[in-house]
Design an enzyme around this catalytic site. Structure first.
Site, PDB file in Angstrom:
ATOM      1  N   HIS A 382       0.815  -1.210   0.000  1.00 53.09           N
ATOM      2  CA  HIS A 382       0.000   0.000   0.000  1.00 53.09           C
ATOM      3  C   HIS A 382       0.856   1.270   0.000  1.00 53.09           C
ATOM      4  O   HIS A 382       0.343   2.371  -0.239  1.00 53.09           O
ATOM      5  CB  HIS A 382      -0.927  -0.002   1.224  1.00 53.09           C
ATOM      6  CG  HIS A 382      -2.216   0.732   1.007  1.00 53.09           C
ATOM      7  ND1 HIS A 382      -2.468   1.497  -0.110  1.00 53.09           N
ATOM      8  CD2 HIS A 382      -3.343   0.824   1.773  1.00 53.09           C
ATOM      9  CE1 HIS A 382      -3.680   2.030  -0.018  1.00 53.09           C
ATOM     10  NE2 HIS A 382      -4.225   1.636   1.122  1.00 53.09           N
ATOM     11  N   ASP A 386      -2.283   2.303  -4.542  1.00 55.17           N
ATOM     12  CA  ASP A 386      -3.491   2.760  -3.864  1.00 55.17           C
ATOM     13  C   ASP A 386      -4.622   1.746  -4.057  1.00 55.17           C
ATOM     14  O   ASP A 386      -4.602   0.926  -4.987  1.00 55.17           O
ATOM     15  CB  ASP A 386      -3.928   4.118  -4.407  1.00 55.17           C
ATOM     16  CG  ASP A 386      -2.929   5.214  -4.081  1.00 55.17           C
ATOM     17  OD1 ASP A 386      -2.251   5.107  -3.038  1.00 55.17           O
ATOM     18  OD2 ASP A 386      -2.813   6.167  -4.883  1.00 55.17           O
TER      19      ASP A 386
END
Length: 411
Positions: A382, A386
């Site tokens: 992450h 995204d």
């Protein structure tokens, strides 16, 4: 004349290995380039060939020892013969005065002493557990060696059972009461490396997994319609991995962050797709790389994966086969997995998990119908990817698999 056997060059940046198994015992005859030992590196098992023909001499190291590249691990007596050794050993054997039937009834011991069948530690353990005679099992590994798959096939077929006399001690032990035995086995170098890398991924990356499901009806129909023609033309079976690999390559082009990696304070984007595919090997899962998969046809992908699978079972994958990779596909469905959260393979930033196909009720055009469905899981870092990009990537794969025509018209 004595010739030293040294640890060969194992690959770029690999300086040491672990002695996994000795394939030849002192006194065994060896031919030029015949494997005499198996070394385990961080990624693959490597056979060490004999540099000369002769007789196996002294082992300088033991199984489980760590050795450096260039280290001497054994001696081969060049030009000698193994004929004298069995004769010399005949007298001690006779002096032992062991009953002949008992000696014949111990297949594992016969293997160890006679050298008729070479077994790795894992295979030897399976043979003993299931009470099999290894001399009755046909080996499909390199140089006819037995693999774990060979042993399990014999177990499933109910063949290669050892003589009843050999099973008697085990039967007596069972009759005496429940057994609470324990066994300690040193982790292989490959398993140690996998453990470190997976733990490092959890500690370093901001791991997150997103899921979707895919209707496999169209791909199953296409495979059923063309599998015979495909195999006839290309000499390889048409599987699902070819479709998914092509779909992944298209999705990586549309969402380049999934194909990127973090190096320091920079993001490295790759304009190629080197796809790592997890395949089963005797020592565990290994991850060879399909290079430039974006340029390959489904047939070329299937041929490459098939070759990887065959060489993995034979222990013939090389360091070069495992090097690199920008994205990984892991197919847990072949083992029956319904859903999982795969862990990325650093320095990659994402991994796609495939799972088993099962009929489930879904709604189509307002009607509840049964369709062959599969769960997809994308685990990603992450820090780089995204949520929107991860979902977009999975949806692109879902659309391509549910409508394979997209793979043909690049849509």
């Amino acid at each position: 004349m004595a010739t030293e056997v040294q640890v060969p060059v194992l690959g770029e940046s690999v300086t040491e290995a672990t002695v996994g198994a000795w394939l030849k015992k002192p006194g065994d005859a060896v031919a030029v380039d015949e494997p005499i030992a198996s070394l385990e590196t961080d990624k693959v098992a490597v056979d060490v060939p004999s540099p000369v023909a002769g007789v196996m001499g002294q082992h300088m190291v033991s199984e489980g020892d760590t050795v450096n590249v260039g280290a001497v691990i054994a001696i081969v007596e060049e030009g000698a013969t193994a004929a004298a050794k069995p004769a010399a050993a005949a007298a001690p054997a006779a002096a032992a005065s062991a009953p002949a039937p008992a000696a014949a009834a111990a297949p594992a011991a016969a293997v160890e002493e006679g050298g008729a069948v070479t077994l790795s530690p894992a295979v030897r353990r399976l043979v003993l557990e299931h009470g099999l005679d290894p001399s009755r099992i046909k080996g499909t590994g390199k140089d006819g060696r037995l693999t774990k798959d060979d042993v399990m096939a014999a177990v499933a077929a109910g063949t290669a059972k050892a003589d009843a006399a050999a099973a008697a001690p085990a039967a007596a032990a069972v009759a005496s009461g429940p057994q609470r035995a324990e066994e300690r086995v040193k982790m292989t170098r490959l398993r140690q490396t996998v453990a470190k890398r997976l733990k490092s991924a959890q500690e370093t990356a901001a791991l997150l997994t997103t899921f979707n499901d895919v209707d496999m009806s169209a791909v199953i129909e296409a495979r059923a319609r063309y599998k015979d023609l495909f195999e006839k033309k290309h000499g390889v079976r048409l599987g699902f991995m070819g479709f998914f690999t092509k779909a992944v390559c298209m999705a990586l082009r549309d969402v380049p962050a999934v194909n990127a990696q973090i190096e320091g304070d920079e993001i490295v984007y790759h304009n190629y797709a080197d796809i790592s595919v997890a395949v089963s090997a005797p020592n565990g899962l290994v991850v060879p790389v399909i290079r430039n998969a974006e340029e390959m046809s489904v047939a070329e992908i299937e041929k490459t994966i098939g070759d990887f699978g065959k060489r993995a079972k034979e222990g013939a994958l090389t360091m070069e086969d495992m090097k690199g990779g920008t994205f990984t596909i892991s197919n847990g469905g072949v083992f029956g997995s319904l859903m999982s959260t795969p862990i990325i393979n650093p320095p990659q930033s994402a991994v796609l998990g495939l799972h088993r196909i099962e009929d489930r009720p879904v709604v189509r055009n307002g009607q509840v119908v049964v369709r062959p469905m599969m769960y997809l899981a994308l685990s990603y870092d992450h820090r780089l990817i995204d949520g929107r990009e991860a979902v977009t990537f999975l949806v692109a794969i879902k659309n391509a698999i549910e409508d394979p025509t997209r793979l043909l018209i690049d849509l």
